[in-house]
Design an enzyme around this catalytic site. Structure first.
Site, PDB file in Angstrom:
ATOM      1  N   LYS A   1       5.333  -8.663  37.627  1.00  0.00           N
ATOM      2  CA  LYS A   1       4.164  -8.549  38.496  1.00  0.00           C
ATOM      3  C   LYS A   1       3.762  -9.890  39.106  1.00  0.00           C
ATOM      4  O   LYS A   1       2.765  -9.964  39.824  1.00  0.00           O
ATOM      5  CB  LYS A   1       2.997  -7.928  37.719  1.00  0.00           C
ATOM      6  CG  LYS A   1       3.287  -6.505  37.256  1.00  0.00           C
ATOM      7  CD  LYS A   1       2.130  -5.936  36.453  1.00  0.00           C
ATOM      8  CE  LYS A   1       2.437  -4.542  35.937  1.00  0.00           C
ATOM      9  NZ  LYS A   1       3.509  -4.513  34.929  1.00  0.00           N
TER      10      LYS A   1
ATOM     11  N   LYS B   1      -4.173  -3.079  35.971  1.00  0.00           N
ATOM     12  CA  LYS B   1      -3.002  -3.090  35.095  1.00  0.00           C
ATOM     13  C   LYS B   1      -3.005  -4.351  34.248  1.00  0.00           C
ATOM     14  O   LYS B   1      -3.430  -5.416  34.709  1.00  0.00           O
ATOM     15  CB  LYS B   1      -1.682  -3.111  35.889  1.00  0.00           C
ATOM     16  CG  LYS B   1      -1.524  -2.156  37.023  1.00  0.00           C
ATOM     17  CD  LYS B   1      -0.147  -2.388  37.652  1.00  0.00           C
ATOM     18  CE  LYS B   1      -0.063  -1.836  39.049  1.00  0.00           C
ATOM     19  NZ  LYS B   1       1.264  -2.094  39.653  1.00  0.00           N
TER      20      LYS B   1
ATOM     21  N   ARG C   1      11.976   4.085  42.765  1.00  0.00           N
ATOM     22  CA  ARG C   1      12.714   3.014  42.104  1.00  0.00           C
ATOM     23  C   ARG C   1      14.018   2.805  42.873  1.00  0.00           C
ATOM     24  O   ARG C   1      14.856   3.706  42.963  1.00  0.00           O
ATOM     25  CB  ARG C   1      13.002   3.381  40.652  1.00  0.00           C
ATOM     26  CG  ARG C   1      14.077   2.542  39.950  1.00  0.00           C
ATOM     27  CD  ARG C   1      13.791   1.063  39.872  1.00  0.00           C
ATOM     28  NE  ARG C   1      12.502   0.747  39.265  1.00  0.00           N
ATOM     29  CZ  ARG C   1      12.309   0.639  37.961  1.00  0.00           C
ATOM     30  NH1 ARG C   1      13.316   0.837  37.125  1.00  0.00           N
ATOM     31  NH2 ARG C   1      11.127   0.318  37.495  1.00  0.00           N
TER      32      ARG C   1
ATOM     33  N   ARG D   1      10.064   8.921  41.658  1.00  0.00           N
ATOM     34  CA  ARG D   1       9.401   9.350  40.434  1.00  0.00           C
ATOM     35  C   ARG D   1       8.035   9.912  40.814  1.00  0.00           C
ATOM     36  O   ARG D   1       7.171   9.181  41.287  1.00  0.00           O
ATOM     37  CB  ARG D   1       9.271   8.176  39.462  1.00  0.00           C
ATOM     38  CG  ARG D   1      10.636   7.593  39.068  1.00  0.00           C
ATOM     39  CD  ARG D   1      10.499   6.263  38.375  1.00  0.00           C
ATOM     40  NE  ARG D   1       9.888   5.280  39.250  1.00  0.00           N
ATOM     41  CZ  ARG D   1       9.538   4.041  38.867  1.00  0.00           C
ATOM     42  NH1 ARG D   1       9.751   3.659  37.623  1.00  0.00           N
ATOM     43  NH2 ARG D   1       8.999   3.213  39.719  1.00  0.00           N
TER      44      ARG D   1
ATOM     45  N   ARG E   1      -0.054   8.049  37.210  1.00  0.00           N
ATOM     46  CA  ARG E   1       1.113   7.215  36.910  1.00  0.00           C
ATOM     47  C   ARG E   1       2.401   8.003  37.127  1.00  0.00           C
ATOM     48  O   ARG E   1       2.499   9.164  36.729  1.00  0.00           O
ATOM     49  CB  ARG E   1       1.043   6.716  35.471  1.00  0.00           C
ATOM     50  CG  ARG E   1      -0.193   5.891  35.155  1.00  0.00           C
ATOM     51  CD  ARG E   1      -0.323   5.637  33.675  1.00  0.00           C
ATOM     52  NE  ARG E   1      -0.432   6.891  32.925  1.00  0.00           N
ATOM     53  CZ  ARG E   1      -0.370   6.980  31.598  1.00  0.00           C
ATOM     54  NH1 ARG E   1      -0.188   5.886  30.880  1.00  0.00           N
ATOM     55  NH2 ARG E   1      -0.485   8.139  31.005  1.00  0.00           N
TER      56      ARG E   1
ATOM     57  N   ASP F   1      10.017  -1.298  42.713  1.00  0.00           N
ATOM     58  CA  ASP F   1       9.185  -0.108  42.830  1.00  0.00           C
ATOM     59  C   ASP F   1       8.476  -0.140  44.172  1.00  0.00           C
ATOM     60  O   ASP F   1       7.847  -1.160  44.524  1.00  0.00           O
ATOM     61  CB  ASP F   1       8.164  -0.047  41.699  1.00  0.00           C
ATOM     62  CG  ASP F   1       8.819   0.092  40.330  1.00  0.00           C
ATOM     63  OD1 ASP F   1       9.992   0.517  40.278  1.00  0.00           O
ATOM     64  OD2 ASP F   1       8.155  -0.215  39.325  1.00  0.00           O
TER      65      ASP F   1
ATOM     66  N   GLU G   1       6.362  -3.830  42.336  1.00  0.00           N
ATOM     67  CA  GLU G   1       6.929  -4.607  41.231  1.00  0.00           C
ATOM     68  C   GLU G   1       8.393  -4.910  41.511  1.00  0.00           C
ATOM     69  O   GLU G   1       9.067  -4.174  42.241  1.00  0.00           O
ATOM     70  CB  GLU G   1       6.831  -3.850  39.897  1.00  0.00           C
ATOM     71  CG  GLU G   1       5.442  -3.699  39.340  1.00  0.00           C
ATOM     72  CD  GLU G   1       5.425  -3.111  37.937  1.00  0.00           C
ATOM     73  OE1 GLU G   1       6.484  -3.122  37.269  1.00  0.00           O
ATOM     74  OE2 GLU G   1       4.357  -2.650  37.511  1.00  0.00           O
TER      75      GLU G   1
ATOM     76  N   ASN H   1      11.501  -5.419  38.921  1.00  0.00           N
ATOM     77  CA  ASN H   1      11.843  -5.281  37.500  1.00  0.00           C
ATOM     78  C   ASN H   1      13.152  -6.015  37.204  1.00  0.00           C
ATOM     79  O   ASN H   1      14.199  -5.669  37.755  1.00  0.00           O
ATOM     80  CB  ASN H   1      11.994  -3.804  37.145  1.00  0.00           C
ATOM     81  CG  ASN H   1      10.686  -3.062  37.276  1.00  0.00           C
ATOM     82  OD1 ASN H   1       9.883  -3.033  36.364  1.00  0.00           O
ATOM     83  ND2 ASN H   1      10.458  -2.469  38.446  1.00  0.00           N
TER      84      ASN H   1
END
Length: 312
Positions: free
Chosen positions: A125, A160, A210, A224, A232, A272, A280, A282
């Site tokens: 993040k 978050k 993703r 997703r 979420r 994301d 984000e 990852n």
């Protein structure tokens, strides 16, 4: 000639093989004739200028309920491995950071994927701040006045933990929410780090995409979709994976990121995207490669091993 591959991961007995990317990487490594050694990050030990871990040789099978066989437990000098897959789940805490420092002592003589120093320098993040033009309105702070002003400016916002994962501890709140101060108190008591606040993106109801990159190149994507009564979309939190394509805007984002990811040795990454915004990057233990293949996309585990083998 087969490679010696050590896999730093959560206990293999606990994983769900239907969606576990580490397991997919292990299956592909074994298919290519590489040997596998399984150990947990807590087993790392530095002694006499060498890095060791206690664990087990392992063979894997794509059979739910019968997916692995462990050999006799032993302690292994990790510098004698050809490759280490650093695949334990976050949180990205001091234990995680310490593991990157230890693994850095043997990388790149032993290739660690992803590069441990670069993983340490790319919190998911915070690394994204280098690409702020693709982010939604975002605030990172512990200052309550700033957080209240951000909520007034944007209405619905997401709060978050800065170093969380899997959708845990993510809250959606709105301008009139009387629980807002209580949430800030809770975050302040649980975490020493700043809070991250982002403008809520209603497009998330259509999914949080993703996109997986291998060596800086787009390899595939899944969408997703959140459960009906949850904001979420993380699969750990009940989100459902569905097939998807990649938009022009998403290609633009990936083209901007790609060279930096490759330069940093971040072979396997996932970003994301909600609507037109990246939320984000990852780099610790990205997921989604089994779902991409299941929906008819690329065999990303094979692409990752192609990139690893090209470095050996």
């Amino acid at each position: 000639m087969g490679l010696s591959v050590a896999v730093q991961m959560d206990p293999i007995s606990s994983i769900d093989i239907t969606g576990d990317s580490t397991f997919a990487l292990m299956l592909e490594a074994q298919r290519r004739g590489h040997s596998l050694f399984h150990y947990h990050v807590n087993a790392l030990a530095w002694r006499d200028n060498s890095l060791f871990a206690a664990g087990e040789p392992v063979t894997v099978r794509d059979e739910k309920g019968n997916h692995f066989t462990l050999g006799e437990r032993r302690t292994t000098d990790l510098a004698k491995s050809d490759v280490i897959l650093m695949r334990q789940d976050p949180p990205f805490d001091m234990g995680y950071i310490t593991a990157t420092h230890l693994l850095e002592q043997i990388h790149p003589r032993t290739l660690v994927v992803n590069d441990p120093a670069e993983v340490r320098n790319a919190p998911e993040k915070l690394f994204i701040l280098r690409f702020a033009e693709f982010m939604p309105p975002t605030l990172i702070t512990r200052d309550w006045n700033e957080l209240n002003a951000f909520r007034r400016a944007h209405g619905d916002v997401i709060l978050k933990p800065l170093y969380g994962n899997g959708g845990a501890g993510i809250f959606k709140t709105h301008e009139g929410d009387q629980n807002f101060s209580s949430l800030l108190e809770m975050f302040g008591q649980l975490f020493k780090e700043p809070i991250i606040a982002q403008r809520y993106l209603p497009e998330v109801r259509k999914g949080d995409k993703r996109i997986i990159l291998v060596d800086g190149k787009v390899a595939g994507a899944i969408n997703r979709v959140p459960a009906e009564h949850d904001h979420r979309s993380n699969m750990h939190a009940g989100g459902q994976a569905v097939p998807t394509g990649i938009t022009k805007r998403e290609h633009e984002i990936c083209e901007a990121l790609g060279p930096e990811l490759k330069k940093r040795g971040l072979i396997f990454t996932g970003i994301d995207v909600i609507g037109d915004y990246m939320t984000e990057i990852n780099v610790t233990s990205p997921t989604g490669i089994r779902q991409v293949k299941r929906f008819g996309g690329a065999d990303i585990a094979s692409l990752i091993w192609d990139a690893i083998e090209a470095r050996r």
